[in-house]
Design a protein around this motif. Structure first.
Motif, PDB file in Angstrom:
ATOM      1  N   PRO A   9       0.814  -1.224   0.000  1.00 37.42           N
ATOM      2  CA  PRO A   9       0.000   0.000   0.000  1.00 37.42           C
ATOM      3  C   PRO A   9       0.842   1.266   0.000  1.00 37.42           C
ATOM      4  N   ARG A  10       0.152   2.379  -0.124  1.00 35.97           N
ATOM      5  CA  ARG A  10       0.822   3.668   0.019  1.00 35.97           C
ATOM      6  C   ARG A  10       1.199   3.865   1.478  1.00 35.97           C
ATOM      7  N   LYS A  11       2.412   4.312   1.713  1.00 39.82           N
ATOM      8  CA  LYS A  11       2.889   4.482   3.082  1.00 39.82           C
ATOM      9  C   LYS A  11       2.053   5.524   3.817  1.00 39.82           C
ATOM     10  N   PRO A  12       1.784   5.310   5.099  1.00 41.42           N
ATOM     11  CA  PRO A  12       1.015   6.296   5.871  1.00 41.42           C
ATOM     12  C   PRO A  12       1.649   7.676   5.794  1.00 41.42           C
ATOM     13  N   GLY A  13       0.830   8.673   5.559  1.00 38.73           N
ATOM     14  CA  GLY A  13       1.311  10.046   5.481  1.00 38.73           C
ATOM     15  C   GLY A  13       1.788  10.482   4.116  1.00 38.73           C
ATOM     16  N   VAL A  19      -3.958   1.492   3.280  1.00 40.23           N
ATOM     17  CA  VAL A  19      -4.573   0.384   4.001  1.00 40.23           C
ATOM     18  C   VAL A  19      -4.636   0.787   5.471  1.00 40.23           C
ATOM     19  N   LEU A  20      -5.849   0.972   5.948  1.00 37.29           N
ATOM     20  CA  LEU A  20      -6.090   1.453   7.305  1.00 37.29           C
ATOM     21  C   LEU A  20      -6.686   0.326   8.143  1.00 37.29           C
ATOM     22  N   PHE A  62       1.114  -0.813   6.448  1.00 38.74           N
ATOM     23  CA  PHE A  62      -0.280  -0.667   6.860  1.00 38.74           C
ATOM     24  C   PHE A  62      -0.358   0.418   7.935  1.00 38.74           C
ATOM     25  N   ASP A  63      -1.456   1.131   7.955  1.00 39.02           N
ATOM     26  CA  ASP A  63      -1.635   2.218   8.921  1.00 39.02           C
ATOM     27  C   ASP A  63      -2.361   1.668  10.156  1.00 39.02           C
ATOM     28  N   PHE A  64      -1.624   1.464  11.237  1.00 41.61           N
ATOM     29  CA  PHE A  64      -2.181   0.964  12.496  1.00 41.61           C
ATOM     30  C   PHE A  64      -2.455   2.091  13.490  1.00 41.61           C
ATOM     31  N   SER A  65      -2.395   3.318  13.030  1.00 44.69           N
ATOM     32  CA  SER A  65      -2.453   4.458  13.951  1.00 44.69           C
ATOM     33  C   SER A  65      -3.788   4.583  14.681  1.00 44.69           C
ATOM     34  N   GLU A  66      -4.851   3.968  14.156  1.00 46.32           N
ATOM     35  CA  GLU A  66      -6.162   4.085  14.796  1.00 46.32           C
ATOM     36  C   GLU A  66      -6.511   2.874  15.651  1.00 46.32           C
ATOM     37  N   VAL A  67      -5.557   1.949  15.823  1.00 46.34           N
ATOM     38  CA  VAL A  67      -5.737   0.838  16.752  1.00 46.34           C
ATOM     39  C   VAL A  67      -5.249   1.309  18.119  1.00 46.34           C
ATOM     40  N   VAL A  68      -6.089   1.178  19.121  1.00 49.11           N
ATOM     41  CA  VAL A  68      -5.803   1.786  20.426  1.00 49.11           C
ATOM     42  C   VAL A  68      -4.901   0.905  21.290  1.00 49.11           C
ATOM     43  N   HIS A  69      -5.103  -0.413  21.255  1.00 51.85           N
ATOM     44  CA  HIS A  69      -4.419  -1.313  22.189  1.00 51.85           C
ATOM     45  C   HIS A  69      -3.448  -2.236  21.456  1.00 51.85           C
ATOM     46  N   ASN A  70      -2.263  -2.393  22.030  1.00 51.10           N
ATOM     47  CA  ASN A  70      -1.297  -3.330  21.467  1.00 51.10           C
ATOM     48  C   ASN A  70      -1.759  -4.770  21.682  1.00 51.10           C
ATOM     49  N   GLU A  71      -2.080  -5.112  22.922  1.00 53.37           N
ATOM     50  CA  GLU A  71      -2.574  -6.445  23.220  1.00 53.37           C
ATOM     51  C   GLU A  71      -4.046  -6.561  22.843  1.00 53.37           C
ATOM     52  N   ASP A  72      -4.492  -7.794  22.656  1.00 50.72           N
ATOM     53  CA  ASP A  72      -5.895  -8.031  22.333  1.00 50.72           C
ATOM     54  C   ASP A  72      -6.707  -8.042  23.629  1.00 50.72           C
ATOM     55  N   LEU A  73      -7.283  -6.907  23.963  1.00 45.39           N
ATOM     56  CA  LEU A  73      -8.073  -6.786  25.180  1.00 45.39           C
ATOM     57  C   LEU A  73      -9.526  -7.213  24.974  1.00 45.39           C
ATOM     58  N   PHE A  74      -9.891  -7.545  23.746  1.00 45.25           N
ATOM     59  CA  PHE A  74     -11.284  -7.883  23.444  1.00 45.25           C
ATOM     60  C   PHE A  74     -11.552  -9.386  23.525  1.00 45.25           C
ATOM     61  N   TYR A  75     -10.528 -10.195  23.301  1.00 43.98           N
ATOM     62  CA  TYR A  75     -10.747 -11.637  23.238  1.00 43.98           C
ATOM     63  C   TYR A  75     -10.925 -12.232  24.633  1.00 43.98           C
TER      64      TYR A  75
END
Length: 384
Positions: A193-197, A225-226, A256-269
């Protein structure tokens, strides 16, 4: 009997024109309504018509002119995902073009968990047992070689699928679930993908080889890719639906643009499966976020159960064949394209991010006010 509805239509056997009087807000007697029609029908000069009345005291009042159709306050949640103008039986919906965008939903290609359930005939192989879920070999499952072939085959289809005035389908944005199999699927379909920014005008690449645009030397920007947590699979219970740490996934997909993912670990599973209601609400929340995006042609790489909970909320006014096509279970690497239409009544609202369940006790540390900062600094200087 009383009809407690927003609208009521009573049809007469003889009409020359249609009079529609809108927005009856209180229940009224069917008998009185019919008597009113009988008393006034000769003066109306109609041979068949539909009436809608409002009631003031003991009289039914006919407004001078029907008001303009207004947006349903229910928005996209309860109205079959359409804004109907004219008679409901017309079978058409009209939207302002500025409030629409094309969204191409893609289920991930075949993963090892899909192959495992096909082989065993059930989902028991996806349960963690006594070991931690992250230790299971199918945790955050990857694509099989066949799945990679599926993704590459879809890439070829998109390269020859006319869209947006081009001989191929190009995307302004690709949104992807943070699970490994969706990231792999996106990479094999769309390439690097196109690099973020990076502005689109600084990232031109050639059109698909063999296309008229390619022969004419026309370049196109690669899509961003967001990554968004909201479009991940229904969470919990099955090990394939947990994800690795973002710090680990990011190393495999650095552009890939991961900037809108809040948590490093999977806190949802968790061991508990996300409820149907919660998954449905999350799917609509994701639509609200998509609607807020400026892009007009978007691809979303996601999962079968998420799509089932999304599409299952819409389509009640469609003919049965179309409803079945919209709501049926998506196959691996299947492309399902829709037009997302906004009613406009949710424009400008703040879009909340997916919230993880709280597992941390609130802090008991008292933070001093600015009035006490001087005293705190003195205490710290004394070795507090």
């Amino acid at each position: 009997q009383e009809y407690k509805r927003d609208m009521f239509f009573a049809t007469l056997p003889a009409v020359s024109e249609t009079i529609i009087l809108r927005h009856l807000e209180k229940a009224f007697s069917f008998y009185l309504c019919v008597r009113w029609i009988e008393r006034h029908s000769n003066n109306l000069g109609v041979t068949q018509s539909a009436f809608l009345f409002t009631k003031e005291g003991n009289r039914f009042i006919m407004p001078e002119a029907p008001p303009q159709t207004s947006f349903n306050k229910g928005g996209m949640l309860g109205d079959g995902f359409e804004y109907t103008l004219g008679p409901p039986e017309s079978g058409f919906s009209i939207f302002l073009a500025s409030r629409t965008k094309k969204v191409h939903f893609i289920r991930h290609a075949e993963g090892y968990h899909n192959a495992a359930t096909k082989e065993t005939g059930n989902n028991h192989c996806l349960l963690r047992g006594d070991a931690p879920a992250a230790d299971h070999p199918l945790y955050d499952s990857r694509l099989t070689p066949h799945g990679i072939q599926q993704a590459e085959a879809l890439k070829e289809i998109l390269a020859k699928r006319p869209s947006g005035g081009r001989s191929f389908t190009a995307f302004d944005l690709v949104v992807v679930s943070p699970l490994t199999r969706t990231c792999e699927t996106a990479l094999h379909i769309f390439g690097e993908p196109r690099k973020p920014g990076t502005p689109a005008f600084l990232d031109p690449v050639s059109a698909p080889m063999g296309s008229p645009e390619y022969k004419a030397g026309i370049n196109i920007p690669r899509p961003r890719v967001l990554v968004r947590e909201e479009c991940r699979e229904r969470v919990g219970h099955y090990v394939c639906d947990g994800r690795r740490d973002i710090s680990e996934i990011y190393r495999e997909f650095p552009d890939f643009d991961f900037s809108e993912v809040v948590h490093n670990e999977d806190l949802f599973y968790t061991d508990e499966r996300e409820s149907d209601d919660d998954c449905c609400a999350r799917a609509v929340q994701f639509l609200e976020w998509l609607n807020s995006r400026p892009e007009k042609c978007i691809a979303v790489v996601t999962h079968s159960s998420f799509l089932r909970h999304l599409f299952g909320q819409f389509g009640e006014t469609l003919k049965q064949e179309d409803k079945d096509n919209l709501q049926r279970l998506a196959g691996n690497c299947e492309l399902r394209s829709i037009v997302l239409c906004s009613h406009g009544n949710k424009e400008g609202q703040e879009i909340e991010q997916m919230q993880a369940p709280s597992s941390v006790a609130p802090s008991t540390i008292r933070v001093p006010s600015s009035l006490n900062l001087a005293g705190l600094q003195e205490e710290m200087a004394e070795g507090f």
